[in-house]
Scaffold this motif. Structure first.
Motif, PDB file in Angstrom:
ATOM      1  N   VAL A  42       6.033  16.858  -1.206  1.00  0.00           N
ATOM      2  CA  VAL A  42       4.834  16.071  -1.505  1.00  0.00           C
ATOM      3  C   VAL A  42       5.047  14.668  -0.944  1.00  0.00           C
ATOM      4  CG1 VAL A  42       3.305  15.175  -3.288  1.00  0.00           C
ATOM      5  CG2 VAL A  42       4.391  17.413  -3.576  1.00  0.00           C
ATOM      6  N   SER A  43       4.148  14.234  -0.082  1.00  0.00           N
ATOM      7  CA  SER A  43       4.219  12.906   0.526  1.00  0.00           C
ATOM      8  C   SER A  43       3.077  12.051   0.014  1.00  0.00           C
ATOM      9  CB  SER A  43       4.156  13.005   2.055  1.00  0.00           C
ATOM     10  OG  SER A  43       5.239  13.757   2.560  1.00  0.00           O
ATOM     11  N   LEU A  44       3.413  10.947  -0.634  1.00  0.00           N
ATOM     12  CA  LEU A  44       2.419   9.974  -1.086  1.00  0.00           C
ATOM     13  C   LEU A  44       2.215   8.946   0.014  1.00  0.00           C
ATOM     14  CD1 LEU A  44       3.350   9.197  -4.790  1.00  0.00           C
ATOM     15  CD2 LEU A  44       1.439  10.538  -3.961  1.00  0.00           C
ATOM     16  N   LEU A  45       0.966   8.727   0.409  1.00  0.00           N
ATOM     17  CA  LEU A  45       0.680   7.789   1.485  1.00  0.00           C
ATOM     18  C   LEU A  45       0.109   6.478   0.960  1.00  0.00           C
ATOM     19  CD1 LEU A  45      -0.732  10.287   4.127  1.00  0.00           C
ATOM     20  CD2 LEU A  45       1.578   9.388   3.902  1.00  0.00           C
ATOM     21  N   ARG A  46      -1.044   6.553   0.292  1.00  0.00           N
ATOM     22  CA  ARG A  46      -1.653   5.302  -0.168  1.00  0.00           C
ATOM     23  C   ARG A  46      -2.749   5.579  -1.168  1.00  0.00           C
ATOM     24  NH1 ARG A  46      -4.241   2.661   4.963  1.00  0.00           N
ATOM     25  NH2 ARG A  46      -4.227   0.873   3.562  1.00  0.00           N
ATOM     26  N   LEU A  47      -3.216   4.493  -1.802  1.00  0.00           N
ATOM     27  CA  LEU A  47      -4.410   4.514  -2.636  1.00  0.00           C
ATOM     28  C   LEU A  47      -5.520   3.787  -1.905  1.00  0.00           C
ATOM     29  CD1 LEU A  47      -3.109   3.732  -6.239  1.00  0.00           C
ATOM     30  CD2 LEU A  47      -4.315   5.793  -5.549  1.00  0.00           C
ATOM     31  N   GLY A  48      -6.747   4.196  -2.159  1.00  0.00           N
ATOM     32  CA  GLY A  48      -7.891   3.542  -1.547  1.00  0.00           C
ATOM     33  C   GLY A  48      -8.912   3.122  -2.579  1.00  0.00           C
ATOM     34  N   PRO A  60      -8.771   4.190   4.328  1.00  0.00           N
ATOM     35  CA  PRO A  60      -9.518   4.584   3.132  1.00  0.00           C
ATOM     36  C   PRO A  60     -10.958   4.946   3.476  1.00  0.00           C
ATOM     37  CG  PRO A  60      -8.297   2.552   2.774  1.00  0.00           C
ATOM     38  CD  PRO A  60      -8.237   2.840   4.230  1.00  0.00           C
ATOM     39  N   PRO A  61     -11.473   6.040   2.950  1.00  0.00           N
ATOM     40  CA  PRO A  61     -12.856   6.415   3.214  1.00  0.00           C
ATOM     41  C   PRO A  61     -13.811   5.460   2.529  1.00  0.00           C
ATOM     42  CG  PRO A  61     -11.894   7.861   1.573  1.00  0.00           C
ATOM     43  CD  PRO A  61     -10.791   6.985   2.069  1.00  0.00           C
ATOM     44  N   PRO A  62     -15.011   5.322   3.041  1.00  0.00           N
ATOM     45  CA  PRO A  62     -15.975   4.415   2.401  1.00  0.00           C
ATOM     46  C   PRO A  62     -16.402   4.937   1.043  1.00  0.00           C
ATOM     47  CG  PRO A  62     -17.033   5.700   4.127  1.00  0.00           C
ATOM     48  CD  PRO A  62     -15.568   5.989   4.223  1.00  0.00           C
ATOM     49  N   GLY A  63     -16.851   4.020   0.188  1.00  0.00           N
ATOM     50  CA  GLY A  63     -17.288   4.398  -1.147  1.00  0.00           C
ATOM     51  C   GLY A  63     -16.618   3.540  -2.193  1.00  0.00           C
ATOM     52  N   MET A  64     -17.045   3.701  -3.432  1.00  0.00           N
ATOM     53  CA  MET A  64     -16.534   2.889  -4.521  1.00  0.00           C
ATOM     54  C   MET A  64     -15.510   3.626  -5.376  1.00  0.00           C
ATOM     55  SD  MET A  64     -17.956   0.089  -3.951  1.00  0.00           S
ATOM     56  CE  MET A  64     -17.414  -0.750  -5.425  1.00  0.00           C
ATOM     57  N   SER A  65     -15.363   4.929  -5.242  1.00  0.00           N
ATOM     58  CA  SER A  65     -14.427   5.680  -6.069  1.00  0.00           C
ATOM     59  C   SER A  65     -12.995   5.429  -5.607  1.00  0.00           C
ATOM     60  CB  SER A  65     -14.740   7.174  -6.011  1.00  0.00           C
ATOM     61  OG  SER A  65     -14.625   7.643  -4.690  1.00  0.00           O
ATOM     62  N   THR A  66     -12.071   5.376  -6.564  1.00  0.00           N
ATOM     63  CA  THR A  66     -10.657   5.225  -6.256  1.00  0.00           C
ATOM     64  C   THR A  66     -10.105   6.567  -5.812  1.00  0.00           C
ATOM     65  OG1 THR A  66     -10.475   3.500  -7.937  1.00  0.00           O
ATOM     66  CG2 THR A  66      -8.437   4.477  -7.157  1.00  0.00           C
ATOM     67  N   ARG A  67      -9.421   6.577  -4.667  1.00  0.00           N
ATOM     68  CA  ARG A  67      -8.960   7.837  -4.094  1.00  0.00           C
ATOM     69  C   ARG A  67      -7.479   7.751  -3.753  1.00  0.00           C
ATOM     70  NH1 ARG A  67     -12.968  10.498   0.069  1.00  0.00           N
ATOM     71  NH2 ARG A  67     -12.458  12.302  -1.235  1.00  0.00           N
ATOM     72  N   LEU A  68      -6.822   8.903  -3.831  1.00  0.00           N
ATOM     73  CA  LEU A  68      -5.405   9.022  -3.521  1.00  0.00           C
ATOM     74  C   LEU A  68      -5.237   9.806  -2.238  1.00  0.00           C
ATOM     75  CD1 LEU A  68      -2.390   8.676  -4.448  1.00  0.00           C
ATOM     76  CD2 LEU A  68      -2.627  10.931  -5.510  1.00  0.00           C
ATOM     77  N   CYS A  69      -4.379   9.300  -1.343  1.00  0.00           N
ATOM     78  CA  CYS A  69      -4.092   9.960  -0.071  1.00  0.00           C
ATOM     79  C   CYS A  69      -2.673  10.519  -0.132  1.00  0.00           C
ATOM     80  CB  CYS A  69      -4.232   8.971   1.088  1.00  0.00           C
ATOM     81  SG  CYS A  69      -3.942   9.713   2.704  1.00  0.00           S
ATOM     82  N   PHE A  70      -2.539  11.825   0.124  1.00  0.00           N
ATOM     83  CA  PHE A  70      -1.238  12.477   0.048  1.00  0.00           C
ATOM     84  C   PHE A  70      -1.265  13.732   0.910  1.00  0.00           C
ATOM     85  CE2 PHE A  70      -3.963  14.327  -3.071  1.00  0.00           C
ATOM     86  CZ  PHE A  70      -3.606  15.662  -3.170  1.00  0.00           C
TER      87      PHE A  70
END
Length: 398
Positions: free
Chosen positions: A146-152, A123-133
């Motif tokens: 479409v490949s879902l990997l993770r949430l950060g 997960p990249p640094p920061g406070m925002s919720t991000r989706l990795c795909f």
């Protein structure tokens, strides 16, 4: 005594048959003896190779030392791989025996090395919720993968809940695909893949919609955020890992003109569209004459019906709780939209002066709306007869 001609013929035939049978038996015995001798030689060959199971530092599964450059990797193989008669190749046994390893053969380590998920998509640094795909379009089969990997960086209030993701390919996909996270905490992982059948002409005009939901212990779902990813210009580098910020409910409450909370539901059996204007906040009032909401149902460019809510007290955060219904056929759901306009009625009773607009909002399908406005309409369509509430930002009237 002399034999007759018939008896002599029978005797000659019998001797010939006996010789043929004896010859066949001799050939069969030679073949069986040679085959048995070959098996004994093969067993002796295997017995001369030290067993990998005798190594003290290895687990119950045999391993092979695979060298590539200056590093080595241990690759596990099943036991029947070593006992296969077709596997008889041994590479450089002298150097490997001297180092304490007993190799079976050489393979390409790149074919078996699986990168760790944490190392590739941390997960990249920061406070925002991000989706990795990742997205990949296969033109030969006209399939979008479409490949879902993770949430950060999931907010702390959702760490103990189950995380769900619903995917849709707008504007044509009516059935959302669902994935469940394999863990909880701030960075839940998915590792799920979905295939959408879409033609090459339509894929560039499509938008991938990803809605992230948090399921509480009592079964209630709460929206964490959404990602709307237009595919135009994004299919050139297929398979690359993408990070996108989730548009959360808090993000929709920062309009300079204010926000409005609306509930939508649709009954296909009754062909009825129900709209509830619940409340507004942060309005920039122009007068003290009160506030109302005008709702217009449009099909294409034609206004079908116009309704106006009750006038409430002029406040920056007014409550309406006003319900109105519209008649709408199911075949018109992709052609219709709702236009909301918050107004302040004119103080002039003659009606010559039009009301003062405070902001407008359009909810509808892909033809009219984008972002949360589009997603709200799609959620209403997929959740028949279940009210869907969402905050929306007001825009300037044009």
């Amino acid at each position: 005594m002399l034999l007759s001609s018939d008896q002599a013929l029978l005797l000659s035939v019998g001797l010939s048959v006996g010789l043929v049978v004896l010859l066949l038996l001799t050939l069969i015995l030679c073949y069986l003896r040679r085959k048995k001798k070959g098996q004994n030689q093969y067993q002796e060959l295997l017995s001369t190779v030290p067993s990998l199971l005798s190594l003290p530092s290895l687990s119950s599964a045999p391993v092979i030392l695979v060298s590539q450059g200056s590093w080595a990797t241990l690759v596990p193989f099943p036991l029947n791989f070593l006992s296969s008669p077709s596997f008889q190749y041994i590479s450089n046994p002298i150097s490997m025996f001297s180092s304490g390893w007993y190799p079976v053969g050489t393979v390409l380590a790149g074919l078996y090395s699986v990168p760790t998920l944490n190392e590739v998509v941390a997960p990249p640094p920061g406070m925002s919720t991000r989706l990795c795909f990742s997205v990949e379009y296969r033109y030969s089969s006209e399939q979008l993968l479409v490949s879902l990997l993770r949430l950060g960086n999931l907010p702390p209030r959702f760490h103990g809940n189950v995380t769900l993701v619903e995917l849709q390919l707008l504007p044509d996909d009516r059935r959302p695909r669902q994935a469940k996270a394999r863990g909880t905490g701030p960075d839940p992982e998915f590792n799920d893949s979905f295939v959408f059948q879409v033609s090459g002409l339509c894929v560039s005009r499509s938008t991938l919609s990803v809605c992230v939901l948090s399921v509480q212990q009592d079964g209630k779902r709460r929206a964490v955020g959404r990602v709307l990813f237009p595919l135009v210009g994004e299919l050139g580098q297929a398979g690359r890992v993408l990070w996108r910020d989730l548009e959360t409910e808090e993000d929709t409450q920062c309009s300079e003109l204010g926000n409005v909370l609306i509930s939508l539901s649709y009954s296909s059996s009754l062909q009825r569209l129900s709209v509830v204007i619940l409340r507004a906040r942060g309005l920039q009032l122009l007068t003290d004459s009160g506030v109302c909401v005008q709702v217009s149902l449009q099909v294409h460019a034609r206004v079908v019906k116009v309704k106006v809510s009750c006038v409430v007290k002029a406040e920056s955060d007014p409550y309406f709780n006003h319900r109105m219904t519209f008649k709408l056929r199911p075949q018109h759901l992709d052609e219709a939209c709702l236009r909301f306009e918050l107004q302040q009625p004119s103080n002039v009773r003659s009606g010559q002066k039009p009301p003062d607009p405070l902001g407008v909002l359009v909810l509808g399908p892909f033809m009219y709306a984008r972002g949360p406005q589009l997603q709200h309409w799609m959620d209403m369509f997929n959740s028949t007869q279940e009210p869907i509430k969402l905050w929306h930002r007001l825009n300037r009237a044009t």
